[in-house]
Design an enzyme around this catalytic site. Structure first.
Site, PDB file in Angstrom:
ATOM      1  N   LYS A   1       0.826  -1.208   0.000  1.00  0.00           N
ATOM      2  CA  LYS A   1       0.000   0.000   0.000  1.00  0.00           C
ATOM      3  C   LYS A   1       0.862   1.260   0.000  1.00  0.00           C
ATOM      4  O   LYS A   1       0.586   2.214  -0.716  1.00  0.00           O
ATOM      5  CB  LYS A   1      -0.924   0.016   1.227  1.00  0.00           C
TER       6      LYS A   1
ATOM      7  N   ARG B   1      11.875  -2.687  11.176  1.00  0.00           N
ATOM      8  CA  ARG B   1      10.893  -2.107  12.090  1.00  0.00           C
ATOM      9  C   ARG B   1      10.583  -3.116  13.192  1.00  0.00           C
ATOM     10  O   ARG B   1      10.493  -4.312  12.921  1.00  0.00           O
ATOM     11  CB  ARG B   1       9.603  -1.783  11.324  1.00  0.00           C
TER      12      ARG B   1
ATOM     13  N   ARG C   1      -8.961   1.383   9.330  1.00  0.00           N
ATOM     14  CA  ARG C   1      -8.571   0.007   9.622  1.00  0.00           C
ATOM     15  C   ARG C   1      -9.602  -0.699  10.488  1.00  0.00           C
ATOM     16  O   ARG C   1      -9.423  -1.873  10.788  1.00  0.00           O
ATOM     17  CB  ARG C   1      -7.247   0.016  10.383  1.00  0.00           C
TER      18      ARG C   1
ATOM     19  N   ARG D   1      -0.107  -8.637  13.716  1.00  0.00           N
ATOM     20  CA  ARG D   1      -0.668  -7.661  12.770  1.00  0.00           C
ATOM     21  C   ARG D   1      -1.572  -8.343  11.754  1.00  0.00           C
ATOM     22  O   ARG D   1      -2.606  -7.792  11.372  1.00  0.00           O
ATOM     23  CB  ARG D   1       0.462  -6.931  12.036  1.00  0.00           C
TER      24      ARG D   1
ATOM     25  N   ARG E   1      11.701  -7.239   5.274  1.00  0.00           N
ATOM     26  CA  ARG E   1      11.728  -5.813   4.934  1.00  0.00           C
ATOM     27  C   ARG E   1      12.733  -5.045   5.784  1.00  0.00           C
ATOM     28  O   ARG E   1      12.862  -5.264   6.981  1.00  0.00           O
ATOM     29  CB  ARG E   1      10.327  -5.234   5.145  1.00  0.00           C
TER      30      ARG E   1
HETATM   31  P1  AMP Z   1       1.559   0.626   8.964  1.00  0.00           P
HETATM   32  O1  AMP Z   1       2.751   1.492   8.750  1.00  0.00           O
HETATM   33  O2  AMP Z   1       0.364   1.062   8.154  1.00  0.00           O
HETATM   34  O3  AMP Z   1       1.854  -0.836   8.806  1.00  0.00           O
HETATM   35  O4  AMP Z   1       1.121   0.838  10.491  1.00  0.00           O
HETATM   36  C1  AMP Z   1       1.986   0.495  11.546  1.00  0.00           C
HETATM   37  C2  AMP Z   1       1.214   0.445  12.856  1.00  0.00           C
HETATM   38  O5  AMP Z   1       0.649   1.734  13.135  1.00  0.00           O
HETATM   39  C3  AMP Z   1       0.045  -0.507  12.897  1.00  0.00           C
HETATM   40  O6  AMP Z   1       0.428  -1.842  13.151  1.00  0.00           O
HETATM   41  C4  AMP Z   1      -0.764   0.099  14.038  1.00  0.00           C
HETATM   42  O7  AMP Z   1      -0.178  -0.202  15.297  1.00  0.00           O
HETATM   43  C5  AMP Z   1      -0.600   1.584  13.804  1.00  0.00           C
HETATM   44  N1  AMP Z   1      -1.655   2.106  12.906  1.00  0.00           N
HETATM   45  C6  AMP Z   1      -1.491   2.597  11.643  1.00  0.00           C
HETATM   46  N2  AMP Z   1      -2.657   2.970  11.111  1.00  0.00           N
HETATM   47  C7  AMP Z   1      -3.610   2.710  12.052  1.00  0.00           C
HETATM   48  C8  AMP Z   1      -5.017   2.844  12.100  1.00  0.00           C
HETATM   49  N3  AMP Z   1      -5.713   3.323  11.055  1.00  0.00           N
HETATM   50  N4  AMP Z   1      -5.652   2.479  13.240  1.00  0.00           N
HETATM   51  C9  AMP Z   1      -4.972   1.997  14.310  1.00  0.00           C
HETATM   52  N5  AMP Z   1      -3.642   1.815  14.319  1.00  0.00           N
HETATM   53  C10 AMP Z   1      -2.955   2.160  13.208  1.00  0.00           C
END
Ligand code: AMP
Length: 212
Positions: free
Chosen positions: A13, A159, A88, A170, A126
């Site tokens: 994404k 990360r 989400r 996740r 990654r």
């Molecule tokens: P991402 O970079 O999109 O994989 O997001 C990393 C982490 O940020 C996720 O595993 C969540 O802990 C938090 N996070 C990101 N977007 C959201 C969201 N829309 N709602 C809740 N937590 C989020």
């Protein structure tokens, strides 16, 4: 164009949002990046978010919704946006719908589908640049020199939430909380599904076709 990108963690994404935003000149935001920025600045929200993100859990809806709505108010300027990683949960999707109620709601929900075993190997391999955020992969997109970002010279790191235990969590959270949004947007008639196993270029072309 008011569009969101849906898909499991590791679907691509972020990569596709960056490409689409450049080619369509639409502002984009990743909720994950906003949280990471808060962590770097060591804000109260950043400290709160860290405690959830480290273990692969979702940050609570109320603070997440507030943060993303503020970003939309500040950056959108009426010309649309691309959201990566938000909504989400159903609560987040409904909050976004209410905020956009006077403007026809979301135009497109772009769902990048990728099987679970593929996302696990993508996430666990990654590496990201600590400074500019560019993602690499130990096998499929290895950086030129080990441990250094070819773009900016920053250090490449894994990360915390790409470590195996957090990855499992996740994916489970995605299946429980986020996957139901696929039906939610299908029912609204705005869902477009593309195959996320193709090359970055092909997925990009499919997404552009889906948007037009
Ligand atoms: P991402 O970079 O999109 O994989 O997001 C990393 C982490 O940020 C996720 O595993 C969540 O802990 C938090 N996070 C990101 N977007 C959201 C969201 N829309 N709602 C809740 N937590 C989020």
């Amino acid at each position: 164009m008011k569009a969101i990108l849906l898909g499991p963690p590791g679907a691509g994404k972020g990569t596709q949002a960056a490409r689409l935003s450049d080619s369509l000149s639409v502002p984009r935001v990743s909720s994950g990046d906003l949280f990471r920025h808060h962590q770097q600045q060591d804000t109260e929200l950043g400290r709160l978010a860290r405690s959830y993100m480290e273990r692969g859990a979702l940050v609570p809806d109320d603070v997440t919704i507030k943060m993303v709505m503020e970003w939309i108010d500040e950056h959108e300027g009426g010309g649309g946006f691309l959201l990566d990683g938000f909504p989400r949960t159903l609560t987040q999707a409904q909050a976004l719908d209410s905020a956009l109620a006077g403007r026809g709601g979301i135009d497109k929900a772009l769902y990048i589908s990728v099987p679970q075993d593929v996302v696990v190997s993508r996430l666990e391999g990654r590496l990201v640049c600590r400074d500019c955020g560019t993602p690499y992969h130990m096998e499929s997109a290895p950086p030129d020199r080990r441990g250094v970002c070819p773009k900016c010279g920053g250090k490449l790191v894994q990360r915390d939430d790409d470590k195996p235990e957090a990855v499992r969590k996740r994916i489970q959270v995605y299946l429980d909380e986020t996957a139901p949004l696929i039906e939610y947007y299908r029912e609204q008639g705005v869902l477009e599904e593309v195959n996320g196993e193709s090359s970055i270029e092909e997925v990009g072309r499919d997404l552009v076709a889906a948007l037009s």
